[in-house]
Design a protein around this motif. Structure first.
Motif, PDB file in Angstrom:
ATOM      1  N   LEU A 142       0.828  -1.213   0.000  1.00  0.00           N
ATOM      2  CA  LEU A 142       0.000   0.000   0.000  1.00  0.00           C
ATOM      3  C   LEU A 142       0.861   1.262   0.000  1.00  0.00           C
ATOM      4  CD1 LEU A 142      -2.824  -0.982   2.520  1.00  0.00           C
ATOM      5  CD2 LEU A 142      -3.037  -0.708   0.053  1.00  0.00           C
ATOM      6  N   ASN A 143       1.928   1.233   0.784  1.00  0.00           N
ATOM      7  CA  ASN A 143       2.834   2.388   0.821  1.00  0.00           C
ATOM      8  C   ASN A 143       3.514   2.596  -0.527  1.00  0.00           C
ATOM      9  OD1 ASN A 143       2.257   2.955   3.501  1.00  0.00           O
ATOM     10  ND2 ASN A 143       3.912   1.658   4.280  1.00  0.00           N
ATOM     11  N   ALA A 144       3.911   1.470  -1.155  1.00  0.00           N
ATOM     12  CA  ALA A 144       4.548   1.563  -2.470  1.00  0.00           C
ATOM     13  C   ALA A 144       3.583   2.148  -3.500  1.00  0.00           C
ATOM     14  CB  ALA A 144       5.032   0.188  -2.918  1.00  0.00           C
ATOM     15  N   LEU A 145       2.318   1.701  -3.440  1.00  0.00           N
ATOM     16  CA  LEU A 145       1.312   2.234  -4.363  1.00  0.00           C
ATOM     17  C   LEU A 145       1.071   3.717  -4.119  1.00  0.00           C
ATOM     18  CD1 LEU A 145      -1.314  -0.668  -4.395  1.00  0.00           C
ATOM     19  CD2 LEU A 145       0.144   0.057  -6.287  1.00  0.00           C
ATOM     20  N   LEU A 146       1.047   4.087  -2.839  1.00  0.00           N
ATOM     21  CA  LEU A 146       0.844   5.492  -2.497  1.00  0.00           C
ATOM     22  C   LEU A 146       1.972   6.349  -3.063  1.00  0.00           C
ATOM     23  CD1 LEU A 146      -0.741   7.661  -0.980  1.00  0.00           C
ATOM     24  CD2 LEU A 146       0.603   7.119   1.060  1.00  0.00           C
ATOM     25  N   VAL A 147       3.207   5.879  -2.881  1.00  0.00           N
ATOM     26  CA  VAL A 147       4.364   6.610  -3.418  1.00  0.00           C
ATOM     27  C   VAL A 147       4.279   6.682  -4.941  1.00  0.00           C
ATOM     28  CG1 VAL A 147       6.866   6.545  -3.715  1.00  0.00           C
ATOM     29  CG2 VAL A 147       5.861   6.055  -1.482  1.00  0.00           C
ATOM     30  N   PHE A 148       3.872   5.551  -5.558  1.00  0.00           N
ATOM     31  CA  PHE A 148       3.770   5.495  -7.016  1.00  0.00           C
ATOM     32  C   PHE A 148       2.774   6.534  -7.529  1.00  0.00           C
ATOM     33  CE2 PHE A 148       1.358   3.848 -10.677  1.00  0.00           C
ATOM     34  CZ  PHE A 148       2.368   3.828 -11.630  1.00  0.00           C
ATOM     35  N   PHE A 149       1.587   6.572  -6.913  1.00  0.00           N
ATOM     36  CA  PHE A 149       0.557   7.509  -7.370  1.00  0.00           C
ATOM     37  C   PHE A 149       0.962   8.964  -7.116  1.00  0.00           C
ATOM     38  CE2 PHE A 149      -2.374   3.765  -6.934  1.00  0.00           C
ATOM     39  CZ  PHE A 149      -2.669   3.684  -8.275  1.00  0.00           C
ATOM     40  N   ILE A 150       1.683   9.196  -6.034  1.00  0.00           N
ATOM     41  CA  ILE A 150       2.173  10.551  -5.776  1.00  0.00           C
ATOM     42  C   ILE A 150       3.160  10.964  -6.864  1.00  0.00           C
ATOM     43  CG2 ILE A 150       3.611  11.943  -4.232  1.00  0.00           C
ATOM     44  CD1 ILE A 150       2.321  10.449  -1.887  1.00  0.00           C
TER      45      ILE A 150
END
Length: 403
Positions: A142-150
């Motif tokens: 989830l953190n990786a996805l959050l960073v990706f979308f940012i």
């Protein structure tokens, strides 16, 4: 011999209030009354019997297993005690913090039960560790996805910023080019010459490297010999120079007037068309920029009301000035494998009147609304073509005749 809870509580209550041989001095009247009812031996026997019942009741109560409160009940009870203390210590009337919610209690309970059960069963500890690892892995994803979308958001913002900066830069460049057009390049005819209409504008020419060029375009042509004219549609953003490179048709597809890289490109004439002679049909291509520049405004001709207000197109070449009237506006697409699609981009010169009339008839039939104006054999045409997104390789096309 067994007792139920009510009997035990009753006996204990009696025992706590009853004190045989208390040593207190009774009044003479009380002693006399007691002697009349019971003898001393009877009283002792009764006391002993009562004590035995009490002892037996206490032993029965101790032997009875105490029901242990559940973890959830303990947590709720402790929380209630905390809230009670908060209430009692808040005499000023200020609001106090509410205790844990039911969900909080459930979470604490779950952790408490897990810890308790882990001590009893080692396998539960392994399962708990596996669940913890799984949870950490899910959180990491989830953190990786959050960073990706940012990063995507920031990248998109940067891309749009660069895109609009380039559009603005290209537009500023075209404005600078327009300032090079000389307003004094046209003079009215000499009123003393009877053969010349005094209201007619006569263009003046200069010779540049052996090419006769309208004086107003002298600076532009000197700067780039591939410049052939200037296209304008009143009331729109279309107001640009036009290039022609017969040996490399799409040279200016992604280049500015000076040949530098540009996403907007520059309007250019099809290789097989001749804008100077001119050919029967001069096809001019340009980008449909989402920022509203270049040929984007052509798509507004889908509405008849817009056509009614923008019927005229001006295309001044280095040879002459000319005005054109729109006779067709339509959607189509490029698909060489489809024989039913009319290839408007292949018509440059009519080999016969029939071929010319066929072109005019086809483009007018593809127009979604009726346009009264038409063209006849011998008229000169221009065709403006740009990308459209109603289909893959979609195009939007305007056809106009020279007035």
């Amino acid at each position: 011999m067994s007792f139920n809870q009510d009997e035990i509580d009753e006996l204990l209550a009696k025992y706590s209030s009853y004190q045989p041989n208390s040593g207190e001095k009774k009044s003479s009247d009380e002693k006399k009354s007691s002697n009349e009812k019971k003898s001393s031996d009877d009283i002792k026997a009764e006391d002993k019997k009562f004590e035995e019942k009490v002892s037996e009741a206490e032993a029965s109560k101790k032997a009875e297993p105490v029901k242990e409160k559940s973890s959830k009940e303990k947590i709720i009870e402790r929380q209630a005690q905390k809230e009670k203390l908060s209430l009692s210590g808040n005499s000023s009337g200020d609001k106090y913090k509410v205790g844990k919610s039911e969900d909080d209690v459930e979470r604490v309970l779950s952790r408490a039960e897990i810890i308790k059960n882990q001590k009893k069963d080692p396998d539960l500890k392994k399962k708990a560790e596996a669940r913890l690892k799984k949870k950490k892995r899910a959180n990491a994803i989830l953190n990786a996805l959050l960073v990706f979308f940012i990063l995507v958001f920031l990248g998109s913002g940067a891309y749009l910023g660069i895109y609009f900066y380039k559009i603005h830069k290209a537009q500023s460049g075209f404005d600078d080019l327009k300032s090079l057009i000389r307003d004094s390049s046209k003079d009215k005819g000499d009123e003393g010459e009877s053969t010349v209409d005094p209201d007619m504008v006569v263009p003046k020419y200069v010779n540049i490297d052996g090419v006769s060029v309208q004086e107003k375009f002298a600076d532009l042509y000197t700067r780039n010999h591939e410049f052939v004219g200037w296209l304008t549609v009143d009331g729109t953003n279309i107001d640009y120079p036009v290039m022609h490179t017969p040996d490399d048709e799409e040279k200016y597809l992604r280049r500015d007037f000076d040949g530098n890289s540009s996403s907007s490109g520059t309007l250019f004439v099809a290789a097989a068309s001749d804008p100077i002679a001119p050919s029967d049909n001069v096809i001019i291509y340009g980008h449909n920029m989402k920022a509203g520049t270049m040929f984007h405004s052509l798509l507004n001709f889908e509405k008849k009301e817009y056509y009614e207000e923008h019927k005229l197109i001006e295309f001044d070449t280095i040879e002459e000035d000319a005005q054109y009237e729109v006779i067709a506006a339509f959607r189509t697409k490029i698909d060489e494998s489809d024989p039913n699609l009319y290839k408007y981009y292949e018509f440059h010169n009519a080999s016969s009147e029939e071929e010319f009339n066929e072109y005019v008839s086809k483009v007018k039939s593809m127009t979604p609304y009726e346009i009264e104006a038409t063209a006849k054999y011998g008229d000169k045409l221009i065709t403006l073509s740009t990308c459209a997104y109603h289909a893959e390789e979609g195009r939007y096309v305007i056809v106009a005749k020279k007035l």
